[in-house]
Design an enzyme around this catalytic site. Structure first.
Site, PDB file in Angstrom:
ATOM      1  N   ASP A 359     -49.570  76.834 -22.182  1.00 33.70           N
ATOM      2  CA  ASP A 359     -50.689  77.772 -22.657  1.00 33.70           C
ATOM      3  C   ASP A 359     -51.351  77.375 -23.923  1.00 33.70           C
ATOM      4  O   ASP A 359     -50.778  76.821 -24.852  1.00 33.70           O
ATOM      5  CB  ASP A 359     -50.091  79.106 -22.493  1.00 33.70           C
ATOM      6  CG  ASP A 359     -48.928  79.262 -23.497  1.00 33.70           C
ATOM      7  OD1 ASP A 359     -48.251  78.244 -23.662  1.00 33.70           O
ATOM      8  OD2 ASP A 359     -48.984  80.323 -24.167  1.00 33.70           O
ATOM      9  N   GLU A 360     -52.563  77.978 -24.018  1.00 37.12           N
ATOM     10  CA  GLU A 360     -53.382  77.983 -25.382  1.00 37.12           C
ATOM     11  C   GLU A 360     -53.333  76.828 -26.122  1.00 37.12           C
ATOM     12  O   GLU A 360     -53.129  76.994 -27.238  1.00 37.12           O
ATOM     13  CB  GLU A 360     -52.432  79.286 -26.085  1.00 37.12           C
ATOM     14  CG  GLU A 360     -52.826  80.477 -25.299  1.00 37.12           C
ATOM     15  CD  GLU A 360     -52.302  81.630 -26.044  1.00 37.12           C
ATOM     16  OE1 GLU A 360     -53.200  82.960 -26.051  1.00 37.12           O
ATOM     17  OE2 GLU A 360     -51.334  81.752 -26.844  1.00 37.12           O
TER      18      GLU A 360
END
Length: 570
Positions: A359-360
């Site tokens: 993620d991210e």
């Protein structure tokens, strides 16, 4: 989810005054209505959540019938039976069967805990003995995704019978039985109520979890075990352990000890291999799979404490936020370190799944890093998805060599990374993304709408009292917003998420429970069990039931919850 995505929505003072005024008006109307009822001859005063009168099963079973009789109970007398044939292992997943414990020893542990926690106030044999017979149809102890957790339960005044295909189903049958008993604090006795009872129960979804985060704040080993107890009380079966993140690296590897030696907050804030093994075993004995997450390639700042060479430096405009720093995919040394670390972890965690994050990732920390960008040009990479695909391909052999499968956050799917069919995509943003995942034929679980750290988990809905966000969690039906093209058979369940920026062992219980109970019922009970008013009545009692067994779950409405001496203090 992290610092860049947290929402801080506050109700204005005029709005708060309006809410307060509305409550005063509602109270006045209630008094008027009670007066009218009194004049008509009806009983004017009732307590809607009187524990001895309220059906407090949680989560609500799939099928239950009950009567109106009750009986006092002071002693439980257990007996068990298994098939005569011996079952050695489940060949479909050697990892899932590799924990310590035979079916009989596991069931003995369930019975011992039930004897201790069914009646937390003093009882007497004069109050009556209930004979409980448990029949388990298999001696397999494989604990894995999709294991049979069904059971049947019948209860009358003198005996109860539990039948299950596996020890895990029997475990849940005992859990439901314990909720049948209610303590009358005026008479000082326990009653089995709503007799006779017949339950035929199985979960709606096989993946029912809670994420806890030990990177933002270290959680004591006993605290993690304590949360596993709470999960079991709510028929949640997955502890998603977010072990590391940008802030700290508390989990220790024998091959790469420098990562936790220098990456943990302190020498006392580490999880040694023996700690991990103890937590995994504790979960196994309670039917809770411990699934570790090693977030990568993003959120990698803490790797740099132990080995700075594996982290990609960000440009100056992004370097102020440590959450931005990813691992450096251009260096072969990075993958040597990562794969050594993973190989060590796979010796400790016995579940068939590992969460690899994804993620991210801040792409500019690669594309604007001279070394990484030069390597990208050599490789012909121009997108974040291409780099993430390369990263995943370098670590997948370590995963598959141990017959493991993996989960990832939704970004890998959205960035076009080719994922194995056995992988699971965890969606944390919205229903359209989950719809895309399921429509593409991938397995998925959801966490959006179940972020326990958010003040407004269901925008724009707000509440005067923050604890009332349990209503938002309860109303978050997993299939809402999904199209006809979504393959619902691929929807495995979901997880509540307690990110750790503002919780530690001091306040974890009160932040999570009983709000996470709402998620537990949504994932276990049928879709038709969805009336908030009914759920509230039951949750008031269940919250007290948990508190009496040491879970500091906060109240959601006025009630009286007597706590046994010594539960929260020596």
């Amino acid at each position: 989810k992290h610092e860049t995505t947290k929402q801080r929505t506050e109700t204005s003072q005029p709005a708060q005054r309006r809410m307060h005024t509305s409550r005063i008006v509602l109270l006045a109307l209630t008094v008027v209505l009670l007066s009218v009822r009194a004049e008509a001859g009806a009983a004017p005063f009732t307590r809607p959540w009187q524990e001895s009168d309220t059906w407090t099963l949680w989560p609500m079973p799939s099928h239950v019938t009950s009567g109106t009789a009750s009986a006092t109970v002071g002693v439980l007398s257990f007996s068990t039976s298994f098939p005569s044939s011996f079952f050695e292992a489940d060949s479909s997943s050697s990892r899932a069967a590799s924990n310590n414990g035979t079916a009989q020893s596991l069931l003995n542990g369930v019975i011992a805990r039930a004897q201790k926690t069914a009646f937390v106030f003093p009882t007497s044999a004069h109050d009556g003995t209930m004979k409980v017979h448990i029949t388990v149809q298999s001696t397999s102890t494989a604990l894995k995704l999709g294991v049979d957790e069904s059971y049947t339960l019948t209860v009358n005044a003198t005996d109860a019978k539990i039948t299950a295909s596996t020890v895990w189903g029997a475990m849940y049958g005992v859990q439901t039985l314990m909720q049948v008993f209610h303590y009358d604090y005026n008479k000082g006795v326990y009653y089995a109520t709503h007799l006779p009872i017949e339950v035929n129960d199985s979960p709606r979804f096989p993946w029912r979890g809670l994420l806890l985060d030990t990177a933002r704040h270290y959680l004591l080993v006993d605290e993690i075990k304590h949360q596993i107890d709470a999960l079991a009380y709510n028929k949640l079966n997955v502890l998603h352990w977010h072990t590391i993140d940008a802030q700290s690296f508390p989990i220790c590897s024998k091959t790469r000890p420098e990562l936790c030696d220098k990456g943990a907050y302190a020498a006392a804030a580490k999880y040694q291999p023996s700690d991990v093994e103890a937590i995994v075993q504790y979960g196994f004995e309670r039917g809770v799979r411990v699934v570790p997450e090693f977030d990568m390639p993003g959120h990698a700042y803490s790797w740099g404490f132990g080995d700075p060479s594996v982290v990609s430096m960000c440009p100056s405009n992004l370097a102020g936020n440590i959450n931005n720093f990813p691992l450096d995919p251009s260096q072969q040394h990075t993958f040597e370190v990562v794969n050594d670390f993973l190989a060590d972890m796979f010796q400790l965690f016995t579940d068939e799944f590992v969460h690899l994050g994804g993620d991210e990732v801040v792409f500019s920390c690669w594309s604007e890093n001279p070394t990484v960008s030069s390597w990208m040009r050599t490789q012909g990479f121009t997108t974040i998805g291409q780099v993430e695909q390369y990263f995943l391909n370098q670590i997948l052999p370590t995963v598959t060599a141990r017959n493991m499968k993996f989960l990832c956050w939704q970004e890998l799917f959205q960035n076009g990374v080719k994922l194995p069919s056995s992988s699971i995509v965890q969606v944390w943003k919205d229903a359209p993304t989950l719809d895309s995942v399921l429509s593409a034929g991938h397995q998925g679980i959801l966490s959006y709408g179940w972020y326990l750290d958010q003040q407004v988990p269901d925008p724009p809905t707000t509440h005067y009292e923050w604890e009332d966000t349990y209503i938002d969690f309860y109303n978050n039906e997993p299939t809402n917003g999904l199209s006809s093209s979504a393959d619902l058979s691929k929807l495995l369940g979901g997880e509540a998420a307690m990110w750790g920026e503002q919780v530690d062992s001091v306040n974890f219980d009160g932040r999570v429970w009983p709000r996470a109970c709402a998620v537990a019922e949504r994932l276990w009970s049928p879709k038709s069990v969805n009336v908030v008013a009914d759920a509230t009545n039951r949750l008031v009692g269940h919250r007290c039931w948990m508190a009496q067994r040491g879970i500091r779950a906060g109240p959601i409405a006025p009630d009286y919850c007597p706590i046994p001496a010594g539960v929260f203090s020596p």
